[in-house]
Scaffold this motif. Structure first.
Motif, PDB file in Angstrom:
ATOM      1  N   TRP A 158      64.586 -38.070 -24.990  1.00 48.62           N
ATOM      2  CA  TRP A 158      64.010 -37.389 -26.149  1.00 48.62           C
ATOM      3  C   TRP A 158      63.242 -38.372 -27.027  1.00 48.62           C
ATOM      4  CZ3 TRP A 158      63.151 -32.500 -26.570  1.00 48.62           C
ATOM      5  CH2 TRP A 158      63.988 -31.569 -25.954  1.00 48.62           C
ATOM      6  N   ILE A 159      63.748 -39.581 -27.188  1.00 48.88           N
ATOM      7  CA  ILE A 159      63.073 -40.579 -28.024  1.00 48.88           C
ATOM      8  C   ILE A 159      61.728 -40.971 -27.418  1.00 48.88           C
ATOM      9  CG2 ILE A 159      63.196 -42.944 -28.908  1.00 48.88           C
ATOM     10  CD1 ILE A 159      66.270 -42.577 -29.021  1.00 48.88           C
ATOM     11  N   THR A 160      61.704 -41.204 -26.121  1.00 51.23           N
ATOM     12  CA  THR A 160      60.472 -41.649 -25.463  1.00 51.23           C
ATOM     13  C   THR A 160      59.503 -40.501 -25.202  1.00 51.23           C
ATOM     14  OG1 THR A 160      61.424 -41.400 -23.231  1.00 51.23           O
ATOM     15  CG2 THR A 160      61.714 -43.533 -24.339  1.00 51.23           C
ATOM     16  N   GLY A 161      60.033 -39.278 -25.107  1.00 50.17           N
ATOM     17  CA  GLY A 161      59.191 -38.121 -24.816  1.00 50.17           C
ATOM     18  C   GLY A 161      58.661 -38.097 -23.400  1.00 50.17           C
ATOM     19  N   LYS A 163      57.306 -33.870 -26.342  1.00 52.06           N
ATOM     20  CA  LYS A 163      56.523 -35.034 -26.727  1.00 52.06           C
ATOM     21  C   LYS A 163      57.208 -35.714 -27.908  1.00 52.06           C
ATOM     22  CE  LYS A 163      53.220 -32.350 -29.542  1.00 52.06           C
ATOM     23  NZ  LYS A 163      51.789 -32.072 -29.773  1.00 52.06           N
ATOM     24  N   SER A 164      57.013 -37.019 -27.989  1.00 48.38           N
ATOM     25  CA  SER A 164      57.634 -37.800 -29.053  1.00 48.38           C
ATOM     26  C   SER A 164      56.622 -38.790 -29.601  1.00 48.38           C
ATOM     27  CB  SER A 164      58.861 -38.544 -28.508  1.00 48.38           C
ATOM     28  OG  SER A 164      59.367 -39.451 -29.473  1.00 48.38           O
ATOM     29  N   HIS A 165      56.679 -38.987 -30.890  1.00 48.60           N
ATOM     30  CA  HIS A 165      55.783 -39.949 -31.546  1.00 48.60           C
ATOM     31  C   HIS A 165      56.633 -40.906 -32.373  1.00 48.60           C
ATOM     32  CE1 HIS A 165      52.379 -41.664 -33.631  1.00 48.60           C
ATOM     33  NE2 HIS A 165      52.850 -41.250 -34.801  1.00 48.60           N
ATOM     34  N   ILE A 166      56.599 -42.190 -31.993  1.00 49.23           N
ATOM     35  CA  ILE A 166      57.332 -43.223 -32.736  1.00 49.23           C
ATOM     36  C   ILE A 166      56.369 -43.885 -33.703  1.00 49.23           C
ATOM     37  CG2 ILE A 166      58.607 -45.393 -32.577  1.00 49.23           C
ATOM     38  CD1 ILE A 166      59.515 -44.567 -29.790  1.00 49.23           C
ATOM     39  N   GLU A 167      56.653 -43.768 -34.977  1.00 50.04           N
ATOM     40  CA  GLU A 167      55.747 -44.265 -36.019  1.00 50.04           C
ATOM     41  C   GLU A 167      56.405 -45.412 -36.788  1.00 50.04           C
ATOM     42  OE1 GLU A 167      53.315 -42.524 -39.904  1.00 50.04           O
ATOM     43  OE2 GLU A 167      54.655 -41.229 -38.751  1.00 50.04           O
ATOM     44  N   PRO A 168      55.853 -46.641 -36.659  1.00 47.27           N
ATOM     45  CA  PRO A 168      56.415 -47.770 -37.405  1.00 47.27           C
ATOM     46  C   PRO A 168      55.908 -47.813 -38.844  1.00 47.27           C
ATOM     47  CG  PRO A 168      54.660 -48.529 -35.967  1.00 47.27           C
ATOM     48  CD  PRO A 168      54.785 -47.052 -35.745  1.00 47.27           C
ATOM     49  N   HIS A 169      56.758 -48.265 -39.757  1.00 48.92           N
ATOM     50  CA  HIS A 169      56.384 -48.451 -41.158  1.00 48.92           C
ATOM     51  C   HIS A 169      56.769 -49.869 -41.572  1.00 48.92           C
ATOM     52  CE1 HIS A 169      55.464 -44.200 -41.918  1.00 48.92           C
ATOM     53  NE2 HIS A 169      56.492 -43.931 -41.128  1.00 48.92           N
ATOM     54  N   ASN A 188      59.956 -43.915 -37.874  1.00 51.37           N
ATOM     55  CA  ASN A 188      60.166 -42.473 -37.851  1.00 51.37           C
ATOM     56  C   ASN A 188      59.877 -41.966 -36.443  1.00 51.37           C
ATOM     57  OD1 ASN A 188      60.850 -42.282 -40.535  1.00 51.37           O
ATOM     58  ND2 ASN A 188      58.781 -41.779 -41.213  1.00 51.37           N
ATOM     59  N   VAL A 189      60.770 -41.141 -35.930  1.00 51.42           N
ATOM     60  CA  VAL A 189      60.590 -40.567 -34.598  1.00 51.42           C
ATOM     61  C   VAL A 189      60.393 -39.067 -34.755  1.00 51.42           C
ATOM     62  CG1 VAL A 189      61.539 -40.297 -32.288  1.00 51.42           C
ATOM     63  CG2 VAL A 189      62.085 -42.349 -33.611  1.00 51.42           C
ATOM     64  N   HIS A 190      59.237 -38.577 -34.309  1.00 52.64           N
ATOM     65  CA  HIS A 190      58.925 -37.154 -34.400  1.00 52.64           C
ATOM     66  C   HIS A 190      59.007 -36.558 -32.991  1.00 52.64           C
ATOM     67  CE1 HIS A 190      57.451 -37.882 -38.493  1.00 52.64           C
ATOM     68  NE2 HIS A 190      56.812 -38.933 -37.986  1.00 52.64           N
ATOM     69  N   ILE A 191      59.918 -35.611 -32.810  1.00 51.76           N
ATOM     70  CA  ILE A 191      60.153 -35.010 -31.492  1.00 51.76           C
ATOM     71  C   ILE A 191      59.810 -33.524 -31.542  1.00 51.76           C
ATOM     72  CG2 ILE A 191      61.903 -34.455 -29.752  1.00 51.76           C
ATOM     73  CD1 ILE A 191      63.433 -36.974 -30.720  1.00 51.76           C
ATOM     74  N   GLU A 192      59.013 -33.077 -30.561  1.00 52.42           N
ATOM     75  CA  GLU A 192      58.662 -31.668 -30.454  1.00 52.42           C
ATOM     76  C   GLU A 192      58.863 -31.205 -29.020  1.00 52.42           C
ATOM     77  OE1 GLU A 192      54.758 -30.824 -31.865  1.00 52.42           O
ATOM     78  OE2 GLU A 192      55.059 -31.816 -33.800  1.00 52.42           O
ATOM     79  N   SER A 193      59.232 -29.944 -28.894  1.00 55.80           N
ATOM     80  CA  SER A 193      59.433 -29.391 -27.551  1.00 55.80           C
ATOM     81  C   SER A 193      59.227 -27.884 -27.569  1.00 55.80           C
ATOM     82  CB  SER A 193      60.843 -29.714 -27.047  1.00 55.80           C
ATOM     83  OG  SER A 193      61.126 -29.040 -25.842  1.00 55.80           O
ATOM     84  N   PRO A 225      66.055 -49.535 -40.032  1.00 56.10           N
ATOM     85  CA  PRO A 225      66.362 -48.103 -40.191  1.00 56.10           C
ATOM     86  C   PRO A 225      65.480 -47.248 -39.274  1.00 56.10           C
ATOM     87  CG  PRO A 225      65.894 -49.172 -42.308  1.00 56.10           C
ATOM     88  CD  PRO A 225      65.460 -50.113 -41.235  1.00 56.10           C
ATOM     89  N   ILE A 226      66.077 -46.221 -38.685  1.00 57.52           N
ATOM     90  CA  ILE A 226      65.337 -45.294 -37.818  1.00 57.52           C
ATOM     91  C   ILE A 226      65.647 -43.868 -38.264  1.00 57.52           C
ATOM     92  CG2 ILE A 226      65.012 -44.443 -35.471  1.00 57.52           C
ATOM     93  CD1 ILE A 226      65.760 -47.200 -34.458  1.00 57.52           C
ATOM     94  N   ASN A 227      64.614 -43.144 -38.620  1.00 61.29           N
ATOM     95  CA  ASN A 227      64.752 -41.743 -39.006  1.00 61.29           C
ATOM     96  C   ASN A 227      64.086 -40.881 -37.942  1.00 61.29           C
ATOM     97  OD1 ASN A 227      65.879 -42.387 -41.685  1.00 61.29           O
ATOM     98  ND2 ASN A 227      63.817 -43.176 -42.092  1.00 61.29           N
ATOM     99  N   TYR A 228      64.557 -39.658 -37.788  1.00 57.15           N
ATOM    100  CA  TYR A 228      63.975 -38.805 -36.763  1.00 57.15           C
ATOM    101  C   TYR A 228      64.052 -37.343 -37.195  1.00 57.15           C
ATOM    102  CZ  TYR A 228      68.847 -39.873 -35.736  1.00 57.15           C
ATOM    103  OH  TYR A 228      70.189 -40.163 -35.871  1.00 57.15           O
TER     104      TYR A 228
END
Length: 403
Positions: free
Chosen positions: A255-258, A284-290, A299-304, A384-387
């Protein structure tokens, strides 16, 4: 005029001679009937065969340290012909030969004094390394000769086994070749999230050279049966195995990698405790670094999108939006749980990034990456990792009431 004609004749003869060379074919080749086709290979901690023990006892073995036992799965002309002619359901379509020593090349060459059909590795499908060996030796050491040898195809798969690797090259099914079975199982990734993208020799070489931590598919074996079960974690700095992700951890990682092609999410209704199964059609997953100063977060954005494939709840109507929203929330909660557990295991238990967070930081913030890459696994364990997870049920079958 006659001199010109002679010159033309001479050139014609010379050209005819040169044309004979390509017609000669591969004069350095060997007939396929004289070869043993290697299709699988397994590396274990040393365990000598009976013939090796006998030779050592007589002082006639070759000089070596008994560190590794290599098992080669061969398809020989004798095996192929006897299987075809006799049609014996108990006849194996392969033969496994083991050698023990400290040099991979020397062990391969020793097969030449045990068989009249030397090993060729052009058709090698899979290499399996035992957990015990992967913990004590770096993969760079174990596979150095294999990566240098152009006989091995770059597409050859690499797996880790819990227990002896040679057991994964055994089968009780008549006519089955275990190496083909192992290499073919990776094609089932469209059915489940518990099969990793194939790790070939060429991909493994790039992982080794990058120094990053990564995963190898783990395979269990018992009584001729095998199963892909979780993944082995390879530490980037040492290239040694440090632990396992179990099957649910692998769900969370996918799920994290999509990178999943299919699979399901099994959850239970909070009120009734009844089973609900969400079948994945796409993800699909989008890993966004800040980056803020010296602080890094993700931030990890997961859609399915998927379908309601199994519903044990008798009180809900799949044709009602309210019910579908409830199922979506239940499934989203399960996915968050899987992701949270996988992240916690990576950061707290093993302190490694095997999900590609560092790679996204390298792409999006290259200057920051250059500053932290030398000790990235340790840095990753503290960020920190948010999702957030959003699932959408697009299909629920034909079952339901319009009332």
């Amino acid at each position: 005029m006659r001199q010109t004609s002679n010159h033309v004749q001479f050139l014609s003869v010379l050209l005819s001679v040169f044309l004979l060379f390509p017609l000669a074919g591969c004069w350095s080749s060997h007939e396929i009937e004289e070869q043993s086709l290697g299709v699988g290979m397994a590396f274990d901690k040393a365990k000598e065969s009976m013939i090796e023990k006998e030779l050592d006892a007589q002082g006639e073995g070759y000089t070596k340290k008994n560190l590794i036992t290599s098992t080669y799965q061969l398809i020989t002309p004798q095996v192929a012909s006897s299987t075809t002619k006799q049609g014996d359901p108990q006849q194996k379509s392969y033969v496994n030969i083991s050698e023990t020593g400290d040099s991979n090349l020397q062990m391969v060459r020793e097969l030449s004094v045990r068989s009249d059909t030397p090993l060729t590795a052009h058709h090698m499908k899979v290499i399996v390394i035992s957990e015990a060996l992967a913990r004590s030796h770096s993969l760079e050491q174990l596979l150095d000769q294999t990566l240098r040898d152009n006989d091995y195809r770059p597409s050859c798969l690499v797996l880790i086994s819990k227990g002896r690797a040679s057991n994964t090259l055994e089968s009780k099914t008549a006519g089955e070749i275990p190496a083909f079975r192992l290499s073919g199982m990776v094609d089932n990734s469209y059915r489940t999230m518990r099969i990793l993208p194939p790790m070939s020799l060429i991909k493994l070489e790039s992982k080794i050279q990058s120094g990053s931590s990564f995963l190898l598919q783990n395979v269990l074996s018992a009584n001729g049966e095998i199963k892909f079960a979780g993944a082995a974690i390879i530490k980037g700095k040492t290239q040694k195995m440090i632990g396992f992700l179990n099957e649910e951890d692998l769900d969370g990682l996918t799920w994290i990698t999509g990178k999943g092609k299919g699979g399901l999410v099994k959850s239970f209704d909070e009120k009734t405790g009844q089973l609900i199964v969400y079948e994945i059609e796409s993800m699909k997953s989008h890993i966004e670094p800040h980056v803020k100063g010296n602080s890094i977060s993700f931030n990890v954005h997961i859609e399915s999108e998927g379908r309601l494939s199994e519903n044990w709840m008798v009180s809900g109507n799949p044709l009602k939006n309210q019910f579908l929203q409830k199922v979506q929330k239940n499934s989203e909660k399960k996915v968050k749980h899987l992701v949270r557990n996988t992240v916690e295991k990576m950061q707290k238990e093993y302190k490694v990034d095997v999900a590609g967070f560092g790679n996204q930081l390298r792409i999006k913030r290259p200057r920051v990456w250059m500053r932290v890459k030398a000790n990235w696994d340790q840095t990753f364990s503290e960020v920190p990792i948010n999702y957030d997870v959003k699932l959408m049920i697009k299909d629920y079958g034909a079952s339901g009431s319009t009332k």
